[in-house]
Design a protein around this motif. Structure first.
Motif, PDB file in Angstrom:
ATOM      1  N   GLY A  99      54.970  62.773  55.796  1.00  0.00           N
ATOM      2  CA  GLY A  99      55.490  61.415  55.696  1.00  0.00           C
ATOM      3  C   GLY A  99      55.137  60.546  56.878  1.00  0.00           C
ATOM      4  N   VAL A 341      55.512  56.250  48.540  1.00  0.00           N
ATOM      5  CA  VAL A 341      56.182  57.470  48.067  1.00  0.00           C
ATOM      6  C   VAL A 341      56.522  58.376  49.244  1.00  0.00           C
ATOM      7  CG1 VAL A 341      55.915  59.566  46.684  1.00  0.00           C
ATOM      8  CG2 VAL A 341      55.103  57.384  45.802  1.00  0.00           C
ATOM      9  N   GLU A 344      59.594  57.006  51.126  1.00  0.00           N
ATOM     10  CA  GLU A 344      60.829  57.280  50.393  1.00  0.00           C
ATOM     11  C   GLU A 344      61.154  58.774  50.391  1.00  0.00           C
ATOM     12  OE1 GLU A 344      59.755  55.575  46.672  1.00  0.00           O
ATOM     13  OE2 GLU A 344      60.572  53.591  47.165  1.00  0.00           O
ATOM     14  N   LEU A 345      60.129  59.608  50.323  1.00  0.00           N
ATOM     15  CA  LEU A 345      60.336  61.050  50.362  1.00  0.00           C
ATOM     16  C   LEU A 345      60.932  61.474  51.701  1.00  0.00           C
ATOM     17  CD1 LEU A 345      59.892  63.751  48.862  1.00  0.00           C
ATOM     18  CD2 LEU A 345      57.622  63.850  49.912  1.00  0.00           C
ATOM     19  N   ALA A 348      64.608  60.333  51.891  1.00  0.00           N
ATOM     20  CA  ALA A 348      65.505  61.193  51.121  1.00  0.00           C
ATOM     21  C   ALA A 348      65.739  62.522  51.829  1.00  0.00           C
ATOM     22  CB  ALA A 348      64.919  61.442  49.728  1.00  0.00           C
ATOM     23  N   LEU A 399      66.723  59.177  45.506  1.00  0.00           N
ATOM     24  CA  LEU A 399      66.191  60.058  44.465  1.00  0.00           C
ATOM     25  C   LEU A 399      66.352  59.464  43.075  1.00  0.00           C
ATOM     26  CD1 LEU A 399      67.470  63.498  45.822  1.00  0.00           C
ATOM     27  CD2 LEU A 399      65.145  62.584  45.937  1.00  0.00           C
ATOM     28  N   SER A 402      63.765  56.468  42.528  1.00  0.00           N
ATOM     29  CA  SER A 402      62.334  56.771  42.434  1.00  0.00           C
ATOM     30  C   SER A 402      62.116  58.142  41.808  1.00  0.00           C
ATOM     31  CB  SER A 402      61.684  56.724  43.827  1.00  0.00           C
ATOM     32  OG  SER A 402      60.328  57.083  43.751  1.00  0.00           O
ATOM     33  N   TRP A 404      59.249  59.510  41.166  1.00  0.00           N
ATOM     34  CA  TRP A 404      58.162  60.208  41.849  1.00  0.00           C
ATOM     35  C   TRP A 404      58.665  60.966  43.065  1.00  0.00           C
ATOM     36  CZ3 TRP A 404      53.760  61.821  40.260  1.00  0.00           C
ATOM     37  CH2 TRP A 404      53.045  61.116  39.284  1.00  0.00           C
ATOM     38  N   VAL A 405      59.604  60.366  43.781  1.00  0.00           N
ATOM     39  CA  VAL A 405      60.174  61.043  44.950  1.00  0.00           C
ATOM     40  C   VAL A 405      60.894  62.310  44.510  1.00  0.00           C
ATOM     41  CG1 VAL A 405      61.877  60.867  46.813  1.00  0.00           C
ATOM     42  CG2 VAL A 405      60.392  58.934  46.302  1.00  0.00           C
ATOM     43  N   ASN A 408      58.266  64.958  43.493  1.00  0.00           N
ATOM     44  CA  ASN A 408      57.556  65.509  44.651  1.00  0.00           C
ATOM     45  C   ASN A 408      58.461  66.403  45.493  1.00  0.00           C
ATOM     46  OD1 ASN A 408      55.003  64.357  44.220  1.00  0.00           O
ATOM     47  ND2 ASN A 408      55.661  62.404  45.056  1.00  0.00           N
ATOM     48  N   LEU A 409      59.714  65.976  45.665  1.00  0.00           N
ATOM     49  CA  LEU A 409      60.643  66.783  46.454  1.00  0.00           C
ATOM     50  C   LEU A 409      60.943  68.099  45.746  1.00  0.00           C
ATOM     51  CD1 LEU A 409      62.285  66.816  49.049  1.00  0.00           C
ATOM     52  CD2 LEU A 409      64.195  65.799  47.804  1.00  0.00           C
TER      53      LEU A 409
END
Length: 452
Positions: A99, A341, A344-345, A348, A399, A402, A404-405, A408-409
């Motif tokens: 990130g 992304v 945001e990842l 989170a 979460l 998004s 996508w987040v 991915n997480l």
């Protein structure tokens, strides 16, 4: 060989603030302002800083109780269990590396492309990563002094530039306590919190500070300095340039600087942005390399990462590995442009870790009640409970907002789960076999020596 205790409070503050104060922070600051009416962004920023003080208090108590370069891995292992601590700490490390490097690479490339269009963006990333890698290889003291100079210079420049802009536009604080609707205020505070995330990555330096209490003091001071710098700079940006124009720019700080001081201002702000990225890379290299070193020392990562330079007392294998990982991540993000992304990842993941830190404080007070605590949060369980509630809600908000987040997480969590259940047992078994062999070897009959 162990790390060397040479770091002072000054460098602890600079490292804590440096990982947080990135070029991408200017973009986030504009987002904060856009959620609110008028020039009230400072309210959300100071509120976000206040919430981060809660998390900093929790990390301070945990670090004083268990001062180690392993950081959250040991905190969560003692508070919960080994598997939870391994999964969360490895996931945390991966998300921070990807990130931070990814988002910073993209934002600083937009700034430098405008200033130096003839130079390829990736060349700047290679140069900055190589610079901080060489400094870190030469020793924590050199990297620390560099971090001090750049971070404090950067904070001073932000406040000074903001004050100059406010004077030039004849700024007057209009309706300072009327930020708008509750929804906008909550969203602004949530983004305001994310301006500070990463301050806790100074805890892996626990084995290199001259006094352990410097970690807690450093985090608190860093959050205070960042609160002032962010508040002044953000209010100045929105006073000098319309919010719509700032939001539409990939480098709003440069647009702001050019509006206020022309070409000279743009050049100054380019240097500030460059310094912000270098401090972030440097602070990340300092902290994450120590975390990797401690994890390898405890047989969670391959033993090679625990190697320390006999000359400079630095975990050189971990540092060099981070350099190549940084190059790979930067290349992917520059090609895809998917840096939002990653931001945001990281947000989170940081929120989840802060919530778990609050739970860890509560758990360890019950499991280790007699253990001395150099830093003890006052007010009983009020602060850790508030930390759990606030950051659990913020993590859930990111979460849910998004998909996508979340995807991915979840994928990263699955990868870490597989690693913890397969690779870690293998590493621990391998280490145990080596220790058993080392104990047997001196006492074996001479005739058995050739059997190895």
């Amino acid at each position: 060989m162990q790390l060397k205790r040479v770091l002072t409070l000054r460098t602890v503050v600079a490292t804590s603030a440096g990982l947080t104060l990135a070029s991408s922070s200017f973009v986030a600051a504009v987002q904060v302002a856009n959620y609110l009416l008028g020039d009230t962004a400072w309210i959300a920023i100071l509120a976000g800083g206040a919430l981060c003080f809660l998390a900093a208090a929790c990390f301070s108590e945990l670090n004083g109780l268990l001062p180690t370069a392993a950081g959250i891995r040991l905190y969560f292992s003692r508070a919960f269990n080994e598997q939870v601590s391994l999964i969360i700490s490895i996931l945390y490390m991966l998300v921070v590396i990807i990130g931070v490097v990814g988002a910073e690479s993209y934002v600083i490339s937009a700034v430098l492309n405008e200033a130096f269009p003839a130079v390829p963006s990736y060349a700047w990333i290679v140069f900055m990563l190589a610079l901080v890698t060489l400094m870190n290889l030469r020793g924590i003291k050199i990297a620390g002094v560099f971090q001090d100079i750049i971070t404090y210079g950067l904070l001073t420049s932000m406040v000074l530039f903001g004050l100059i802009a406010l004077v030039r536009v004849n700024f007057q604080l209009d309706a300072p306590l009327a930020p708008g609707g509750l929804t906008g205020v909550i969203s602004a505070v949530a983004v305001g919190v994310f301006l500070f995330v990463g301050f806790e990555w100074v805890t892996p330096l626990a084995e290199e500070v001259t006094q352990i209490r410097q970690i807690s003091r450093g985090m608190m001071i860093a959050i205070g300095l960042l609160s002032v710098a962010y508040a002044v700079f953000t209010v100045a940006m929105t006073a000098a340039v319309p919010k719509e124009a700032l939001a539409g720019s990939a480098a709003p700080q440069v647009l702001f600087a050019r509006t206020v001081m022309g070409g000279a201002g743009a050049a100054w702000m380019t240097l500030i942005s460059l310094a912000a990225t270098i401090t972030t890379f440097n602070a990340g290299m300092i902290s994450v390399s120590r975390f990797m070193y401690a994890s390898a020392r405890e047989h969670v990562l391959p033993a090679v990462f625990s190697r320390v330079s006999m000359r400079f007392f630095t975990p050189w294998v971990a540092i060099v590995t981070l350099f190549f990982i940084g190059l790979a991540v930067a290349a992917v993000i520059l090609l895809t442009g998917r840096y939002i992304v990653l931001v945001e990842l990281a947000a989170a993941m940081e929120s989840l870790v802060y919530a778990l830190a609050g739970l860890a404080v509560i758990s360890l007070r019950r499991r280790m009640p007699e253990q001395p605590r150099p830093y003890l949060i006052r007010g009983g369980y009020t602060v850790p409970v508030l930390t759990v509630l606030v950051f659990a809600v913020l993590a859930a908000a990111v979460l849910v907002a998004s998909g996508w987040v979340l995807v991915n997480l979840a994928a990263a969590f699955l990868a870490c789960l597989i690693y913890v259940n397969t690779a870690v047992p293998y590493l621990k078994k391998k280490h145990s076999a080596r220790r058993t062999g080392a104990r047997r070897r001196p006492g074996r009959p001479a005739g058995e020596a050739g059997g190895d």
